[in-house]
Design a protein around this motif. Structure first.
Motif: not given
Length: 331
Positions: A3-5, A7, A87, A105-108
């Motif tokens: 998983r990409r944040p 941003s 997301k 939060k942990d998973k962004q």
């Protein structure tokens, strides 16, 4: 899947899938201007509750954006683990106990909320009190069924004592309304002070005094570990046989089994409940069989004005997130 944040994702070139959950009334697409984001998201509306957490995962696994209505669909850590594409999650309100914010939060995953324009639950509470004491809905149903003569003898609330559990913004609003109806108001909560009662213009009581003296008791507290089960069998046993209980806050604040047994034994005059430990209330729930219990399907926040505000703010939230400027961020 990694998983990409948000941003790190090129949102300007990406069209994402957006799920609107639990829109039982099919209002979401009618009351908000989705044109502000429809060029960037494909919207799917879910108008029915999911039958199970597994069903929710199966339906939502391909969505990057999810819009939740209150606590209707829970988001514990296991749910976030099972939704690798997610997301952005936006919930109505700025507090949702069914969302594990630490896991998000942990998973962004960005979690945002919406503001209430006002709180319509106070007016509903007074309506529930009036139904308990004047039987408006019951008599309306009888009239539509072809009957005419009155069956229920009403009770005047003028001069009666209202006991308020929780004297925050909502409890204070209900207190003001009750005083307009001529009621005497007393209040209690674990951290309530006499100074706060004086500020609102109501009497201060201990928990025992409130349950033993109030003619009607209404609950206006936030659900937390401290308030869960706050109203138990011992409290209900202190109530007068002529008194009523109203819960438009959260179901688990009251021991539902104790309330069921109290009502079945007719140890109090009745109750009105808008919130439940399991929602929607199961069809075979024993509450549905009681004639001294007024039931409503969590109507406290269900107004046109509320939905207009929440869904338009969700549109704003999606747009802000695409611009890497999340608004009303919770996690």
């Amino acid at each position: 899947m990694e998983r990409r944040p948000y941003s790190e994702v090129d949102l300007t070139m990406t069209r994402l899938r957006c799920a609107i959950l639990d829109d039982y009334l099919n209002l979401s697409l009618k009351v908000a201007d989705w044109s502000k984001v429809e060029d960037r998201v494909d919207i799917t509306v879910f108008s029915q509750p999911f039958a199970s957490p597994e069903a929710a995962v199966s339906a939502l696994k391909d969505f990057e954006v999810i819009l939740a209505m209150r606590e209707r669909t829970p988001f514990p850590r296991a749910m976030f683990d099972a939704l690798p594409k997610l997301k952005l999650l936006i919930t109505s309100g700025m507090r949702n106990n069914s969302i594990d914010l630490a896991a998000a939060k942990d998973k962004q995953i960005v979690v945002c909320g919406t503001h209430w324009p006002r709180d319509p639950t106070a007016a509903l509470t007074m309506g529930m009190i009036l139904e308990l004491t004047r039987n408006i809905g019951r008599e309306n149903a009888r009239m539509h069924a072809g009957e005419y003569l009155q069956k229920h003898v009403g009770i005047e609330i003028d001069g009666k004592t209202l006991g308020v559990l929780g004297l925050g913004k909502l409890g204070a609003k209900v207190s003001a309304m009750a005083k307009v109806f001529g009621m005497n108001v007393i209040a209690w909560s674990p951290n309530l002070t006499k100074e706060r009662c004086q500020e609102v213009g109501v009497g201060y009581a201990t928990k025992e005094e409130l349950f033993s003296t109030a003619d009607i008791i209404t609950i206006h507290m936030v659900l937390s570990d401290r308030s869960r089960g706050l109203v138990g069998a011992a409290d209900l046993a202190r109530m007068k046989p002529t008194s009523f209980l109203v819960n438009s806050a959260r179901g688990p604040i009251v021991d539902e089994l104790a309330l069921l047994e109290t009502l079945k034994a007719r140890k109090i005059a009745g109750a009105a409940v808008d919130v439940f430990s399991v929602e929607p209330l199961p069809v075979d729930h024993p509450f549905r069989k009681l004639d001294n219990l007024v039931l409503t399907p969590h109507l406290g926040y269900v107004t046109q004005e509320t939905f207009i505000a929440h869904y338009n703010q969700m549109v704003e939230g999606i747009d802000g997130w695409f611009k890497s400027e999340p608004v009303r961020r919770l996690a």
